[in-house]
Design a protein around this motif. Sequence first.
Motif, PDB file in Angstrom:
ATOM      1  N   VAL A 160       0.864  -1.177   0.000  1.00  0.00           N
ATOM      2  CA  VAL A 160       0.000   0.000   0.000  1.00  0.00           C
ATOM      3  C   VAL A 160       0.902   1.228   0.000  1.00  0.00           C
ATOM      4  O   VAL A 160       1.662   1.451   0.939  1.00  0.00           O
ATOM      5  CB  VAL A 160      -0.954   0.008   1.219  1.00  0.00           C
ATOM      6  CG1 VAL A 160      -1.798   1.271   1.217  1.00  0.00           C
ATOM      7  CG2 VAL A 160      -1.835  -1.237   1.205  1.00  0.00           C
ATOM      8  N   ASN A 161       0.814   1.989  -1.087  1.00  0.00           N
ATOM      9  CA  ASN A 161       1.630   3.197  -1.234  1.00  0.00           C
ATOM     10  C   ASN A 161       0.875   4.409  -0.706  1.00  0.00           C
ATOM     11  O   ASN A 161      -0.355   4.468  -0.804  1.00  0.00           O
ATOM     12  CB  ASN A 161       1.982   3.421  -2.707  1.00  0.00           C
ATOM     13  CG  ASN A 161       2.895   2.346  -3.238  1.00  0.00           C
ATOM     14  OD1 ASN A 161       3.820   1.925  -2.568  1.00  0.00           O
ATOM     15  ND2 ASN A 161       2.633   1.888  -4.456  1.00  0.00           N
ATOM     16  N   PRO A 162       1.615   5.395  -0.171  1.00  0.00           N
ATOM     17  CA  PRO A 162       0.943   6.623   0.259  1.00  0.00           C
ATOM     18  C   PRO A 162       0.356   7.348  -0.947  1.00  0.00           C
ATOM     19  O   PRO A 162       0.873   7.238  -2.064  1.00  0.00           O
ATOM     20  CB  PRO A 162       2.050   7.448   0.914  1.00  0.00           C
ATOM     21  CG  PRO A 162       3.333   6.849   0.447  1.00  0.00           C
ATOM     22  CD  PRO A 162       3.051   5.448   0.033  1.00  0.00           C
ATOM     23  N   VAL A 163      -0.715   8.073  -0.711  1.00  0.00           N
ATOM     24  CA  VAL A 163      -1.333   8.864  -1.771  1.00  0.00           C
ATOM     25  C   VAL A 163      -0.352   9.978  -2.137  1.00  0.00           C
ATOM     26  O   VAL A 163       0.166  10.673  -1.254  1.00  0.00           O
ATOM     27  CB  VAL A 163      -2.677   9.462  -1.297  1.00  0.00           C
ATOM     28  CG1 VAL A 163      -3.271  10.376  -2.348  1.00  0.00           C
ATOM     29  CG2 VAL A 163      -3.644   8.345  -0.945  1.00  0.00           C
ATOM     30  N   PRO A 164      -0.078  10.145  -3.438  1.00  0.00           N
ATOM     31  CA  PRO A 164       0.843  11.220  -3.826  1.00  0.00           C
ATOM     32  C   PRO A 164       0.278  12.577  -3.412  1.00  0.00           C
ATOM     33  O   PRO A 164      -0.933  12.785  -3.428  1.00  0.00           O
ATOM     34  CB  PRO A 164       0.926  11.109  -5.351  1.00  0.00           C
ATOM     35  CG  PRO A 164       0.294   9.808  -5.712  1.00  0.00           C
ATOM     36  CD  PRO A 164      -0.578   9.402  -4.570  1.00  0.00           C
ATOM     37  N   SER A 165       1.161  13.454  -3.025  1.00  0.00           N
ATOM     38  CA  SER A 165       0.696  14.789  -2.628  1.00  0.00           C
ATOM     39  C   SER A 165       0.177  15.533  -3.844  1.00  0.00           C
ATOM     40  O   SER A 165       0.595  15.292  -4.976  1.00  0.00           O
ATOM     41  CB  SER A 165       1.828  15.570  -1.965  1.00  0.00           C
ATOM     42  OG  SER A 165       2.908  15.702  -2.869  1.00  0.00           O
ATOM     43  N   LYS A 166      -0.778  16.416  -3.608  1.00  0.00           N
ATOM     44  CA  LYS A 166      -1.374  17.194  -4.683  1.00  0.00           C
ATOM     45  C   LYS A 166      -0.312  18.152  -5.225  1.00  0.00           C
ATOM     46  O   LYS A 166       0.326  18.889  -4.455  1.00  0.00           O
ATOM     47  CB  LYS A 166      -2.574  17.971  -4.152  1.00  0.00           C
ATOM     48  CG  LYS A 166      -3.307  18.735  -5.206  1.00  0.00           C
ATOM     49  CD  LYS A 166      -4.525  19.423  -4.651  1.00  0.00           C
ATOM     50  CE  LYS A 166      -5.210  20.210  -5.757  1.00  0.00           C
ATOM     51  NZ  LYS A 166      -6.392  20.905  -5.255  1.00  0.00           N
ATOM     52  N   PRO A 167      -0.088  18.130  -6.541  1.00  0.00           N
ATOM     53  CA  PRO A 167       0.937  19.020  -7.096  1.00  0.00           C
ATOM     54  C   PRO A 167       0.520  20.489  -7.004  1.00  0.00           C
ATOM     55  O   PRO A 167      -0.665  20.820  -7.050  1.00  0.00           O
ATOM     56  CB  PRO A 167       1.065  18.562  -8.550  1.00  0.00           C
ATOM     57  CG  PRO A 167      -0.211  17.856  -8.860  1.00  0.00           C
ATOM     58  CD  PRO A 167      -0.721  17.310  -7.562  1.00  0.00           C
ATOM     59  N   THR A 168       1.508  21.325  -6.863  1.00  0.00           N
ATOM     60  CA  THR A 168       1.267  22.776  -6.883  1.00  0.00           C
ATOM     61  C   THR A 168       1.678  23.319  -8.249  1.00  0.00           C
ATOM     62  O   THR A 168       2.467  22.706  -8.965  1.00  0.00           O
ATOM     63  CB  THR A 168       2.071  23.491  -5.777  1.00  0.00           C
ATOM     64  OG1 THR A 168       3.458  23.201  -5.950  1.00  0.00           O
ATOM     65  CG2 THR A 168       1.623  23.024  -4.396  1.00  0.00           C
ATOM     66  N   ILE A 169       1.128  24.472  -8.602  1.00  0.00           N
ATOM     67  CA  ILE A 169       1.397  25.077  -9.910  1.00  0.00           C
ATOM     68  C   ILE A 169       2.144  26.388  -9.703  1.00  0.00           C
ATOM     69  O   ILE A 169       1.769  27.206  -8.857  1.00  0.00           O
ATOM     70  CB  ILE A 169       0.086  25.360 -10.676  1.00  0.00           C
ATOM     71  CG1 ILE A 169      -0.680  24.055 -10.901  1.00  0.00           C
ATOM     72  CG2 ILE A 169       0.370  26.071 -12.001  1.00  0.00           C
ATOM     73  CD1 ILE A 169      -2.063  24.247 -11.504  1.00  0.00           C
ATOM     74  N   THR A 170       3.207  26.546 -10.467  1.00  0.00           N
ATOM     75  CA  THR A 170       3.900  27.846 -10.501  1.00  0.00           C
ATOM     76  C   THR A 170       3.706  28.439 -11.891  1.00  0.00           C
ATOM     77  O   THR A 170       3.602  27.712 -12.886  1.00  0.00           O
ATOM     78  CB  THR A 170       5.403  27.705 -10.190  1.00  0.00           C
ATOM     79  OG1 THR A 170       5.987  26.784 -11.097  1.00  0.00           O
ATOM     80  CG2 THR A 170       5.627  27.236  -8.767  1.00  0.00           C
ATOM     81  N   LYS A 171       3.655  29.765 -11.934  1.00  0.00           N
ATOM     82  CA  LYS A 171       3.428  30.475 -13.198  1.00  0.00           C
ATOM     83  C   LYS A 171       4.682  31.257 -13.550  1.00  0.00           C
ATOM     84  O   LYS A 171       5.218  31.999 -12.721  1.00  0.00           O
ATOM     85  CB  LYS A 171       2.234  31.414 -13.066  1.00  0.00           C
ATOM     86  CG  LYS A 171       1.935  32.219 -14.295  1.00  0.00           C
ATOM     87  CD  LYS A 171       0.763  33.145 -14.051  1.00  0.00           C
ATOM     88  CE  LYS A 171       0.583  34.087 -15.214  1.00  0.00           C
ATOM     89  NZ  LYS A 171      -0.389  35.128 -14.932  1.00  0.00           N
ATOM     90  N   GLN A 172       5.139  31.097 -14.806  1.00  0.00           N
ATOM     91  CA  GLN A 172       6.286  31.860 -15.290  1.00  0.00           C
ATOM     92  C   GLN A 172       5.786  32.760 -16.411  1.00  0.00           C
ATOM     93  O   GLN A 172       5.306  32.291 -17.435  1.00  0.00           O
ATOM     94  CB  GLN A 172       7.369  30.918 -15.804  1.00  0.00           C
ATOM     95  CG  GLN A 172       8.572  31.646 -16.343  1.00  0.00           C
ATOM     96  CD  GLN A 172       9.598  30.698 -16.967  1.00  0.00           C
ATOM     97  OE1 GLN A 172       9.379  29.496 -17.056  1.00  0.00           O
ATOM     98  NE2 GLN A 172      10.697  31.261 -17.401  1.00  0.00           N
ATOM     99  N   ASP A 173       5.865  34.070 -16.168  1.00  0.00           N
ATOM    100  CA  ASP A 173       5.412  35.034 -17.182  1.00  0.00           C
ATOM    101  C   ASP A 173       6.481  35.205 -18.252  1.00  0.00           C
ATOM    102  O   ASP A 173       7.668  35.369 -17.956  1.00  0.00           O
ATOM    103  CB  ASP A 173       5.095  36.384 -16.541  1.00  0.00           C
ATOM    104  CG  ASP A 173       3.829  36.333 -15.710  1.00  0.00           C
ATOM    105  OD1 ASP A 173       2.838  35.758 -16.196  1.00  0.00           O
ATOM    106  OD2 ASP A 173       3.844  36.849 -14.572  1.00  0.00           O
TER     107      ASP A 173
END
Length: 186
Positions: A130-143
Amino acid sequence: VDSYGYALKSQSSSGTVLNTSTIIDSPGTYYISFTRSSTGGWAQYFYSLNFCSLPSAPVITSSGNTTFCEGQSISLTTNAAFDEYKWYRNGQLMDGRGNEIMVTQGGEYKEQGIKCGIIPASVSGISIIVNPVPSKPTITKQDLPDSFVLTSSSAEDNQWYLDDNPIKEATTQSYSPQVAGNYQVK
């Protein structure tokens, strides 16, 4: 002087003496009578023996992949030819008593089938991861001068969404939006 004799009779043979020495190789109910002569008297003692057929060694099967994420489960089942079942996780007896249990934790699962009070020598086992649930990815914005790039904190297994709808073939770590909207990555 005492003299002893015995006869083995099968229930199905209507009391016919099988032999004074018999190997029992099939299940059934058998009767053994001993006749003893001592001091001129005779006495008979009857014993009933019930032999039970043992099924083949238990085999565990799973209802799905034996590697899954936390919060998911699978069912483990073993052949149902036993009177009682004992389940173990990492060598510790579990509460499950039937031929099927639900599994939510990783470990080495084993099962002992019991028939007529006898536990066969072999015990089947299966490994669950049983693997841990992957963490929710975060988004970065590059202008950029004429656009911008969105980048996920997860290097793999990304799916980009526009307004809660998956974007076709948008599965890389970075994505350059073409239209205005609400973007997510999962």
